[in-house]
Design an enzyme around this catalytic site. Structure first.
Site, PDB file in Angstrom:
ATOM      1  N   HIS A  50      42.225  51.078  41.633  1.00  0.00           N
ATOM      2  CA  HIS A  50      41.618  51.465  40.548  1.00  0.00           C
ATOM      3  C   HIS A  50      40.219  51.818  40.654  1.00  0.00           C
ATOM      4  O   HIS A  50      39.464  50.938  41.581  1.00  0.00           O
ATOM      5  CB  HIS A  50      42.058  50.908  39.252  1.00  0.00           C
ATOM      6  CG  HIS A  50      43.195  50.758  38.914  1.00  0.00           C
ATOM      7  ND1 HIS A  50      43.557  50.252  37.602  1.00  0.00           N
ATOM      8  CD2 HIS A  50      44.369  51.122  39.316  1.00  0.00           C
ATOM      9  CE1 HIS A  50      44.787  50.159  37.398  1.00  0.00           C
ATOM     10  NE2 HIS A  50      45.443  50.791  38.551  1.00  0.00           N
ATOM     11  N   GLU A  52      37.430  51.123  39.336  1.00  0.00           N
ATOM     12  CA  GLU A  52      36.828  49.828  38.775  1.00  0.00           C
ATOM     13  C   GLU A  52      36.791  48.987  39.838  1.00  0.00           C
ATOM     14  O   GLU A  52      35.905  48.028  40.283  1.00  0.00           O
ATOM     15  CB  GLU A  52      37.255  49.131  37.502  1.00  0.00           C
ATOM     16  CG  GLU A  52      37.167  50.395  36.124  1.00  0.00           C
ATOM     17  CD  GLU A  52      38.421  50.838  36.083  1.00  0.00           C
ATOM     18  OE1 GLU A  52      39.225  51.215  36.852  1.00  0.00           O
ATOM     19  OE2 GLU A  52      38.997  50.905  34.823  1.00  0.00           O
ATOM     20  N   CYS A  80      41.887  48.040  32.863  1.00  0.00           N
ATOM     21  CA  CYS A  80      43.128  47.570  32.615  1.00  0.00           C
ATOM     22  C   CYS A  80      42.886  45.973  32.601  1.00  0.00           C
ATOM     23  O   CYS A  80      41.874  45.509  33.176  1.00  0.00           O
ATOM     24  CB  CYS A  80      44.014  47.985  33.435  1.00  0.00           C
ATOM     25  SG  CYS A  80      43.949  47.482  35.190  1.00  0.00           S
ATOM     26  N   CYS A  83      41.600  45.009  36.424  1.00  0.00           N
ATOM     27  CA  CYS A  83      40.308  45.547  36.227  1.00  0.00           C
ATOM     28  C   CYS A  83      39.199  44.667  35.359  1.00  0.00           C
ATOM     29  O   CYS A  83      38.309  44.221  36.004  1.00  0.00           O
ATOM     30  CB  CYS A  83      39.879  46.882  36.181  1.00  0.00           C
ATOM     31  SG  CYS A  83      40.805  47.740  37.798  1.00  0.00           S
TER      32      CYS A  83
END
Lengths: 152, 152
Positions: A50, A52, A80, A83
């Site tokens: 992801h 992040e 999420c 993260c």
């Protein structure tokens, strides 16, 4: 260009590569950009890639230190739980995010990680920054995906 | 040697490198070991380099696919929220862990991620496997750390 606008550029670039359009930046305490990325789940074949998590890892590598104290994570979508928890591990000081994510978010939705009594480090956070622009990117992406099979 | 014994070996090797002694394995649906690792937070200067996340990423890379469907994650300690959420993203089928972690765990403690109504994928899980051995490693490591400054 604001950091969120730069993160949105990363999200647009991710969409162009066929990735879910989420982008992130990691800012040093003085505001300098240490890392920027869009999602790379498909490109890396890594479900944890992801935006992040990628910028936190890249910034820590750039600084040569495990923690990102005083730093700010900017993300176009509410992080999420993976993260959000990683931001605690990295000791990120501030989190600025765009669209809220009622289904997959872990900050204001789902487990609301920073509200958990046992959370070891809570960044300050603010959501809803440029949220319309961020949400529009996601809607366009998933709308295109839904239309794709029938339109060919 | 059982998979948990092999994961404990990874935890012991991590301790010897000065890392928090947690180890993990990722098993293919047929039981083959796809990846094994101990924590590498200090070595990589990466606060997200937990053993569990490392083996999931390594196994996905080895298989050349984003998801680990049918696979089993074995960890010597209850995964934290970051790693528990990552196991959902990777679609891990089963999670076997050793010691429970009331302070930092995210499966049976804290946010209890797989109990969240919105959790997108829940592995089956069992905890407490070889938990005494795993907990003893952690106690020895943190006990040594506490003693270190005064004992020199």
């Amino acid at each position: 260009m604001t950091p969120m606008q730069r993160a949105l550029d990363q999200a647009r670039a991710a969409a162009a590569r066929g990735e879910v359009p989420v982008g992130a930046l990691l800012l040093a305490p003085d505001g300098r950009v240490l890392a920027g990325a869009g999602n790379e789940v498909e490109a890396r074949r890594d479900a944890s890639a992801h935006a992040e998590l990628l910028v936190m890892r890249a910034a820590a590598a750039a600084l040569g230190q495990t923690r990102l104290e005083g730093c700010t994570l900017v993300a176009t979508l509410e992080p999420c739980p993976m993260c959000a928890a990683a931001a605690s591990h990295f000791r990120v000081a501030r989190l600025v995010f765009g669209a809220y994510d009622p289904k997959g978010g872990g900050v204001e939705h789902g487990p609301r990680l920073y509200h958990q009594p046992g959370c070891l480090h809570r960044p300050e956070w603010i959501g809803g920054v440029s949220e319309r622009e961020s949400a529009a990117l996601l809607r366009a992406f998933f709308g295109d995906l839904r239309r794709a099979p029938g339109s060919e």
